[in-house]
Scaffold this motif. Structure first.
Motif, mmCIF file in Angstrom:
data_model
loop_
_atom_site.group_PDB
_atom_site.id
_atom_site.type_symbol
_atom_site.label_atom_id
_atom_site.label_comp_id
_atom_site.label_asym_id
_atom_site.label_seq_id
_atom_site.Cartn_x
_atom_site.Cartn_y
_atom_site.Cartn_z
ATOM 1 N N ALA A 3 -22.724 10.138 -23.830
ATOM 2 C CA ALA A 3 -22.169 10.819 -25.007
ATOM 3 C C ALA A 3 -22.018 9.813 -26.148
ATOM 4 N N SER A 5 -20.355 7.631 -28.997
ATOM 5 C CA SER A 5 -19.010 7.063 -29.088
ATOM 6 C C SER A 5 -18.364 7.437 -30.421
ATOM 7 N N LYS A 6 -17.092 7.117 -30.523
ATOM 8 C CA LYS A 6 -16.345 7.382 -31.755
ATOM 9 C C LYS A 6 -16.969 6.627 -32.932
ATOM 10 N N GLU A 36 -12.777 10.912 -32.930
ATOM 11 C CA GLU A 36 -12.310 10.561 -31.587
ATOM 12 C C GLU A 36 -12.254 11.792 -30.677
ATOM 13 N N ILE A 37 -11.766 12.907 -31.197
ATOM 14 C CA ILE A 37 -11.674 14.132 -30.404
ATOM 15 C C ILE A 37 -13.066 14.632 -30.008
ATOM 16 N N ALA A 39 -15.821 12.842 -29.726
ATOM 17 C CA ALA A 39 -16.395 11.901 -28.759
ATOM 18 C C ALA A 39 -15.821 12.141 -27.363
ATOM 19 N N GLN A 40 -14.521 12.370 -27.269
ATOM 20 C CA GLN A 40 -13.907 12.640 -25.970
ATOM 21 C C GLN A 40 -14.381 13.967 -25.391
ATOM 22 N N ALA A 41 -14.521 14.977 -26.232
ATOM 23 C CA ALA A 41 -14.975 16.288 -25.764
ATOM 24 C C ALA A 41 -16.411 16.215 -25.243
ATOM 25 N N ALA A 43 -17.922 13.530 -24.072
ATOM 26 C CA ALA A 43 -17.906 12.753 -22.830
ATOM 27 C C ALA A 43 -17.448 13.616 -21.659
ATOM 28 N N LEU A 44 -16.436 14.443 -21.874
ATOM 29 C CA LEU A 44 -15.953 15.335 -20.819
ATOM 30 C C LEU A 44 -17.009 16.370 -20.453
ATOM 31 N N THR A 47 -19.700 14.729 -18.400
ATOM 32 C CA THR A 47 -19.202 14.405 -17.069
ATOM 33 C C THR A 47 -19.200 15.642 -16.192
#
Length: 69
Positions: A3, A5-6, A36-37, A39-41, A43-44, A47
């Protein structure tokens, strides 16, 4: 494929912020938080896609020709 990154998303989000006219004292911090949100979404999501490749179905649902799954 990993994914983004930020740091990779930051210029895109900042460009969208400027294009939509979001200016102000806290606008850069908002763009930082949004990057940031996202990037995290992502990545999740990636995964979960690695762990659960599909929906399990009964063997009879896919064996007969012409049947819809």
């Amino acid at each position: 494929m990993p994914a983004p990154s930020k740091n990779q998303l930051q210029p895109l989000v900042d460009g969208l912020r400027m294009a939509n006219g979001l200016h102000g004292h806290d606008a850069p911090a908002l763009a930082d938080a949004i990057a940031e949100i996202i990037a995290q979404a992502l990545a999740l999501l990636l995964t979960q896609a690695k762990v659960a490749p599909g929906i399990a179905c009964s063997p009879g649902a896919t064996t007969a020709p012409g049947r819809l799954i």
